[in-house]
Write an enzyme that holds these catalytic residues in place. Structure first.
Site, PDB file in Angstrom:
ATOM      1  N   ASP A  66      93.387  71.010 -15.543  1.00 57.70           N
ATOM      2  CA  ASP A  66      92.039  70.403 -15.555  1.00 57.70           C
ATOM      3  C   ASP A  66      92.329  69.583 -14.180  1.00 57.70           C
ATOM      4  OD1 ASP A  66      89.599  69.864 -16.538  1.00 57.70           O
ATOM      5  OD2 ASP A  66      90.600  67.552 -16.662  1.00 57.70           O
ATOM      6  N   ASN A 131      90.179  77.590 -20.935  1.00 61.92           N
ATOM      7  CA  ASN A 131      91.659  77.056 -21.676  1.00 61.92           C
ATOM      8  C   ASN A 131      92.615  77.945 -20.968  1.00 61.92           C
ATOM      9  OD1 ASN A 131      89.784  75.266 -23.200  1.00 61.92           O
ATOM     10  ND2 ASN A 131      90.255  76.358 -24.849  1.00 61.92           N
ATOM     11  N   GLU A 134      92.788  76.891 -16.968  1.00 58.96           N
ATOM     12  CA  GLU A 134      93.362  75.549 -16.902  1.00 58.96           C
ATOM     13  C   GLU A 134      94.964  75.968 -17.189  1.00 58.96           C
ATOM     14  OE1 GLU A 134      89.694  72.654 -17.789  1.00 58.96           O
ATOM     15  OE2 GLU A 134      91.050  73.546 -19.510  1.00 58.96           O
TER      16      GLU A 134
END
EC number: 3.1.26.3
Length: 247
Positions: A66, A131, A134
């Protein structure tokens, strides 16, 4: 490396080599630290730990990924839009790194096909795709450093998907846009949300959106947030000319 691979020895996709062949196609290079990439696709439901008792899954790599995505996108926008102030650049970055966009990127690369989990893949929510993306970026950074991470993001995100003109017109939150407009125009607004399960197995919520004490849209969804966003989107298109004129 052997420790994690031994723990996952019953996982066929890791053992038969297909995992790393598919991964190499996605990355465009051969991983140096295979452990990082195994971890990047290990779901917490596998419930495995290293020798020190630390959990082995992709969640910590998500944190790193991120930060790296935001960093690379921020630097790109800074260079490409010299007239943009801090507020403009922040909004533009938010559009690129939005959960919706990250989910699309994860789906495009079929990352869910590589995940190791004890939960059926059909039971995952949509955010699993973002998710994993990232976590993969986090693994690339820790494995190869900033330059290779940046190159991957240019190849997979910036070059094919980031267009300044298109981004400027992209709405990432109709609710935020509507509230901003109401506040600027001194319009009152109210989201009346209530549980509306009906005959559905999943809990649902309904919302009535009022502007200046008049109901302008209604919506229903499986969460309050989704219902409010859906109602806001409908209201946005009802008032689009007024809103786009002042925002």
């Amino acid at each position: 490396m052997n420790f994690i691979r031994n723990i996952l020895k019953n996982s066929r996709s890791f053992d038969d080599g297909n995992f790393f062949l598919k991964l190499k196609d996605i990355l465009g290079f051969k991983p140096r630290s295979q452990n990082l990439y195994i971890k990047a696709f290990t779901h917490r439901s596998m419930n495995i730990k290293d020798k020190k008792g630390n959990p082995i899954n992709y969640e910590r790599l998500e944190f790193v990924g991120d930060a790296m995505i935001s960093s690379v996108i921020a630097a790109y926008l800074y260079e490409q839009v010299p007239h943009g102030d801090e507020g403009y650049l922040t909004k533009m970055r938010s559009k690129v790194v939005s959960r919706e966009h990250l989910n699309e990127l994860g789906k495009e690369l079929n990352l869910i096909d590589l995940v190791q989990s004890r939960i059926p893949k059909s039971n995952f929510g949509n955010n699993i795709h973002g998710n994993l993306f990232e976590a993969l970026v986090g693994a690339i950074y820790l494995d190869r450093g900033y330059k290779d991470c940046e190159k991957f993001l240019y190849n997979r995100v910036i070059n094919p998907h980031v267009d300044i003109e298109t981004l400027e017109g992209k709405v990432i939150s109709y609710k935020s846009l509507l509230i901003e407009w109401c506040q600027k125009e001194k319009n009152t607004f109210d989201y009346d949300v209530y549980e509306d399960t009906g005959n559905d197995e999943l809990k649902h919520f309904s919302v009535k959106l009022s502007i200046n004490n008049k109901v302008v849209s209604k919506a229903r969804a499986t969460s309050k947030k989704k219902a409010e966003e859906k109602a806001s989107k409908r209201a946005f298109f009802a008032f689009q000319k007024q809103i786009t004129k002042h925002i």
